[in-house]
Design a protein around this motif. Sequence first.
Motif, PDB file in Angstrom:
ATOM      1  N   LEU A 265       0.827  -1.219   0.000  1.00 40.54           N
ATOM      2  CA  LEU A 265       0.000   0.000   0.000  1.00 40.54           C
ATOM      3  C   LEU A 265       0.853   1.257   0.000  1.00 40.54           C
ATOM      4  O   LEU A 265       1.880   1.300   0.670  1.00 40.54           O
ATOM      5  N   HIS A 266       0.410   2.279  -0.713  1.00 43.75           N
ATOM      6  CA  HIS A 266       1.031   3.597  -0.577  1.00 43.75           C
ATOM      7  C   HIS A 266      -0.036   4.655  -0.305  1.00 43.75           C
ATOM      8  O   HIS A 266      -0.395   5.422  -1.194  1.00 43.75           O
ATOM      9  N   PRO A 267      -0.553   4.725   0.927  1.00 47.22           N
ATOM     10  CA  PRO A 267      -1.501   5.796   1.229  1.00 47.22           C
ATOM     11  C   PRO A 267      -0.755   7.140   1.252  1.00 47.22           C
ATOM     12  O   PRO A 267       0.326   7.239   1.843  1.00 47.22           O
ATOM     13  N   LEU A 268      -1.341   8.138   0.577  1.00 47.85           N
ATOM     14  CA  LEU A 268      -0.774   9.483   0.601  1.00 47.85           C
ATOM     15  C   LEU A 268      -1.652  10.324   1.517  1.00 47.85           C
ATOM     16  O   LEU A 268      -2.812  10.599   1.197  1.00 47.85           O
ATOM     17  N   ILE A 269      -1.091  10.709   2.660  1.00 47.75           N
ATOM     18  CA  ILE A 269      -1.851  11.488   3.640  1.00 47.75           C
ATOM     19  C   ILE A 269      -1.576  12.961   3.389  1.00 47.75           C
ATOM     20  O   ILE A 269      -0.434  13.406   3.433  1.00 47.75           O
ATOM     21  N   MET A 270      -2.651  13.709   3.122  1.00 51.69           N
ATOM     22  CA  MET A 270      -2.477  15.120   2.761  1.00 51.69           C
ATOM     23  C   MET A 270      -2.586  16.007   3.995  1.00 51.69           C
ATOM     24  O   MET A 270      -3.473  15.824   4.822  1.00 51.69           O
ATOM     25  N   PHE A 271      -1.636  16.940   4.109  1.00 51.47           N
ATOM     26  CA  PHE A 271      -1.639  17.842   5.270  1.00 51.47           C
ATOM     27  C   PHE A 271      -0.971  19.158   4.883  1.00 51.47           C
ATOM     28  O   PHE A 271      -0.544  19.336   3.740  1.00 51.47           O
ATOM     29  N   ASP A 272      -0.890  20.061   5.849  1.00 52.52           N
ATOM     30  CA  ASP A 272      -0.282  21.366   5.606  1.00 52.52           C
ATOM     31  C   ASP A 272       0.918  21.518   6.546  1.00 52.52           C
ATOM     32  O   ASP A 272       0.758  21.638   7.755  1.00 52.52           O
ATOM     33  N   ALA A 273       2.096  21.506   5.968  1.00 53.15           N
ATOM     34  CA  ALA A 273       3.316  21.530   6.787  1.00 53.15           C
ATOM     35  C   ALA A 273       3.477  22.838   7.556  1.00 53.15           C
ATOM     36  O   ALA A 273       4.230  22.897   8.523  1.00 53.15           O
ATOM     37  N   ASN A 274       2.773  23.892   7.125  1.00 53.35           N
ATOM     38  CA  ASN A 274       2.875  25.154   7.852  1.00 53.35           C
ATOM     39  C   ASN A 274       2.073  25.134   9.146  1.00 53.35           C
ATOM     40  O   ASN A 274       2.185  26.047   9.955  1.00 53.35           O
ATOM     41  N   ASP A 275       1.255  24.096   9.289  1.00 47.94           N
ATOM     42  CA  ASP A 275       0.421  23.962  10.479  1.00 47.94           C
ATOM     43  C   ASP A 275       0.946  22.768  11.296  1.00 47.94           C
ATOM     44  O   ASP A 275       0.727  21.617  10.922  1.00 47.94           O
ATOM     45  N   PRO A 276       1.650  23.042  12.398  1.00 51.32           N
ATOM     46  CA  PRO A 276       2.255  21.957  13.181  1.00 51.32           C
ATOM     47  C   PRO A 276       1.226  20.924  13.624  1.00 51.32           C
ATOM     48  O   PRO A 276       1.509  19.727  13.660  1.00 51.32           O
ATOM     49  N   GLU A 277       0.014  21.376  13.927  1.00 55.68           N
ATOM     50  CA  GLU A 277      -1.026  20.462  14.369  1.00 55.68           C
ATOM     51  C   GLU A 277      -1.397  19.503  13.229  1.00 55.68           C
ATOM     52  O   GLU A 277      -1.608  18.311  13.445  1.00 55.68           O
ATOM     53  N   SER A 278      -1.463  20.055  12.019  1.00 56.58           N
ATOM     54  CA  SER A 278      -1.789  19.234  10.854  1.00 56.58           C
ATOM     55  C   SER A 278      -0.718  18.165  10.641  1.00 56.58           C
ATOM     56  O   SER A 278      -1.012  17.005  10.360  1.00 56.58           O
ATOM     57  N   PHE A 279       0.544  18.539  10.806  1.00 54.16           N
ATOM     58  CA  PHE A 279       1.645  17.581  10.632  1.00 54.16           C
ATOM     59  C   PHE A 279       1.594  16.498  11.717  1.00 54.16           C
ATOM     60  O   PHE A 279       1.758  15.317  11.444  1.00 54.16           O
ATOM     61  N   ARG A 280       1.341  16.937  12.954  1.00 52.47           N
ATOM     62  CA  ARG A 280       1.272  15.974  14.053  1.00 52.47           C
ATOM     63  C   ARG A 280       0.166  14.948  13.786  1.00 52.47           C
ATOM     64  O   ARG A 280       0.347  13.754  13.952  1.00 52.47           O
ATOM     65  N   LYS A 281      -0.985  15.478  13.332  1.00 55.16           N
ATOM     66  CA  LYS A 281      -2.114  14.584  13.016  1.00 55.16           C
ATOM     67  C   LYS A 281      -1.756  13.631  11.876  1.00 55.16           C
ATOM     68  O   LYS A 281      -2.110  12.450  11.910  1.00 55.16           O
ATOM     69  N   ALA A 282      -1.080  14.156  10.860  1.00 53.62           N
ATOM     70  CA  ALA A 282      -0.727  13.319   9.707  1.00 53.62           C
ATOM     71  C   ALA A 282       0.190  12.179  10.139  1.00 53.62           C
ATOM     72  O   ALA A 282       0.021  11.025   9.719  1.00 53.62           O
ATOM     73  N   GLU A 283       1.146  12.500  11.016  1.00 54.91           N
ATOM     74  CA  GLU A 283       2.045  11.446  11.499  1.00 54.91           C
ATOM     75  C   GLU A 283       1.283  10.403  12.315  1.00 54.91           C
ATOM     76  O   GLU A 283       1.527   9.210  12.179  1.00 54.91           O
ATOM     77  N   ALA A 284       0.352  10.870  13.142  1.00 53.81           N
ATOM     78  CA  ALA A 284      -0.429   9.936  13.965  1.00 53.81           C
ATOM     79  C   ALA A 284      -1.323   9.059  13.074  1.00 53.81           C
ATOM     80  O   ALA A 284      -1.448   7.841  13.292  1.00 53.81           O
ATOM     81  N   PHE A 285      -1.903   9.674  12.056  1.00 57.14           N
ATOM     82  CA  PHE A 285      -2.745   8.937  11.098  1.00 57.14           C
ATOM     83  C   PHE A 285      -1.895   7.870  10.401  1.00 57.14           C
ATOM     84  O   PHE A 285      -2.284   6.693  10.300  1.00 57.14           O
TER      85      PHE A 285
END
Lengths: 397, 485
Positions: B393-413
């Motif tokens: 599988l290669h899931p591509l999780i989309m987020f906004d690197a300028n938003d630390p919360e978005s990055f944290r969520k993406a890593e947790a996801f």
Amino acid sequence: MSAAFELAPADEEGVVAAVAQARADRAPLAICGNNGRAGSLRPVQAAARLSVRNLAGVTLYRPQEMVLSARAGTPLPVIEATLDANRQMLAAEPPDFSELFGVATPPTLGGLVASNLSGPRRIGVGGALRDQVLGVRAVTGRAEVIRSGGRVHKNVTGLDLCKLLAGSQGTLGILTEITLKLLPRPEASLTLAIAVPSLAAGVAALAAGLGSPFGVSGAALLPAGGHGFAGPTAVLRMEDFLQFLPHRSGVLRGALAEFGAVTLLEQAASESLWKDIREARLLQAAPDEAVWRLSLRPSAAPAAAGQLMRAFDARLLLDWGGGLVWVAGPATESAHGAVMQAAAAAGGSFTLFRAPDPLRLAVPVLPAEPAPLAAIGARVKAAMDPDGLLNPGRMGR
Amino acid sequence: MIELPKPDPAVLARRDEIVAALRALVPDSGRGQGVIGDAVRLKAYETDGLSAYRQPPLAVVLPTSTEQVAAVLRYCHQNNIRVIPRGAGTSLSGGALPLEDGVVIGLMRMNRILEVDYADRLAVVEAGVTNIGITQAVAGDGFFYAPDPSSQLACMIGGNVMMNSGGAHCLKYGVTAGNLLGVKLVTIEGDVIDIGGAHLDAAGYDWLGLITGSEGQLGIVTEVTVRILRAAEGARAMLAAYRSNEVAGEVVDAIIASGIIPVALEFMDRPAIHACEAFAHAGYPLDAESLLIIEVEGNTAEQDFLLGKLKEICGRFDPISLRVAETAEESLAIWKGRKGAFGAVGRISPDYLCMDGTIPTGELPRVLRRMQEMSDDYGLKVANIFHAGDGNLHPLIMFDANDPESFRKAEAFGADILKLCVEVGGCLTGEHGVGVEKRDLMNVQFSEIELTQQRAIKSAFDPQWLLNPAKVFPLAGNPLLERRA
């Protein structure tokens, strides 16, 4: 070398218990499946033998995922029959070798994987038996169960201990369960046989076949003929859907004509020929003779073969496009010395695959590793089997 | 965020001396600068394909020979300096992420093809030759090097060996490990060891197999002997689109059960289809939930035969769309969207994480369903590209690197997806490697006993843990890494 008594635990916990006991007693174990290849490599000096033969049975089979798991003691014919029913196969075409070793029992999956033994199809896209090992469970010399890999086709998580254990001859861990990648069994096969004037021409013919886009899955050279062939004969196997073979064999036949007269073996004759090659029957090694396997750069094989035939009355069989040279001859130290020299001169590797005990105790059964690698190897062995309990000496260390 | 070990102040204090010593070992030459020590130029090496993590190294060494690599490793070993091997820096798992007190050894200047032998079907190349560079060197004679990671234009064979790279075509041809014959390995002590060579299955322990995929933990590979194969006469693709992931999963099973091994079998879910179509205008059906791209090889008649069989199989499952390429151009059109997938997702999201778990193919519908639920929970979109034949599988999780919360969520996801992969019988990484990215998830897949065993093998090669430390194995419970923390 026969051990005084045998342990044959019923399950993995039993293997753990046996190793733990051996650890407590500081008593090494000879590790085996059906013990069919006790006559290979260096005889193991151990009072007790531990066999995994009772850890038997297929534990998972998903034809639509091309995956099979089986306990290490499962006999090869059981796995082959299971796969055959679904028109699948083990891509490495692992050999049986019970005839070569003069034993009545077939090899176990664990024994084959622990020796990384592949048949003629090794040179096809499927690769070696170790390439098809997706996952293992094993008991280390610390009496601990470890897993590596898994049951999926692509997995690069952590160090690949499947590869380290495959081919380690039971010296690093005792395999208890193995998961393999499978391939569909080709619908049809045939063989082109080329009467070649020399070994060099034979290896060149094999290279021409292997360099074709037609999926050649077997490329062997019978230096003295046999199996109905009178003289030196190169044989190339093609397998695929039935519809593909007439065109492919026609084109290849034309391309091979420059090497010698080409004949075609249909399916049944082809299958019987490749079974004889796989089992090294064409060597016709007498029971008291030694059998060696040399792994060489294919183009270096003719010179190495010539050297061996001059050194002693070597009988030869070349597989893997010339990359695997089977040698049969007298079980003497001088013949072994000639094999070692031929392998070294060709930059390749040798295995004293079968011989009476005295020779296997007297000579290096495998090539020596360079000193820095040998030092790493000793540390890896200590990391897996700190007390040196598992198959001590089997690989010469 | 992933923690890195604290730098060794003693090493940092000796920076100038270390750079000077490295310069003496790898002097500037006609082929360029040997050592980079200035802060501005070191920035170029601060990250790799996992660009969320950045750390400039102490210095970068760019050797041009195995002897230089050996000399540098000998020096680092004697001086207790950590080293980070680097090829093209395309790792998606942070495999080449530097350490502040570490020396990056970049192999990109070792880029010569040393030997090509068609009779023995092998090529000997230096570690810095690109993946595509090998195929380009032999393509004129009808040969190719089989593993083809998406980064193949840039990534280097040394890195491919270290990550055991795969690609879209490994269903038929296998991954890097199955296409190697030998490597030249330089140990941390500076010893040069030839492992394998021009022959198959050398007797003794399978060092080649152990080193492949070892992510720079065991040594540095400077030369590689690869198997080259004669290319097929041609290849052609088809496309089949379905109303549900369940049905597409059944189609994949039916194809494998039929005895045909397509050379590629790719799966895209609805978000991926939409992203790719908007980007590449490949003509993908937008009402489909899932889309399969299937490629076969052979001469024209053989392609026709295989595609005919596949069309019959795919047709049994009520496809929304079924398109068989009649020409090479039509094949390219089918592939166009898939090949542009990463760029396409990049266009609809400022940033994305590319995950890489593997699952048993039968678990596909369940995993995609769970992933959609997680996507809703996290409020982050995910698109799936999937090597369906082998479950990667290669899931591509989309987020906004300028938003630390978005990055944290993406890593947790991402971590949740990988845990799910392990839970259904799969693994954390199919081809990208553990690196730093998945390091702290290793205990999801392995027991402490298993990790201890793997660490002991690493220690057998690298007793002081100087080679690419802080990757692959969790930091916790590792005295050798904690020593200087």
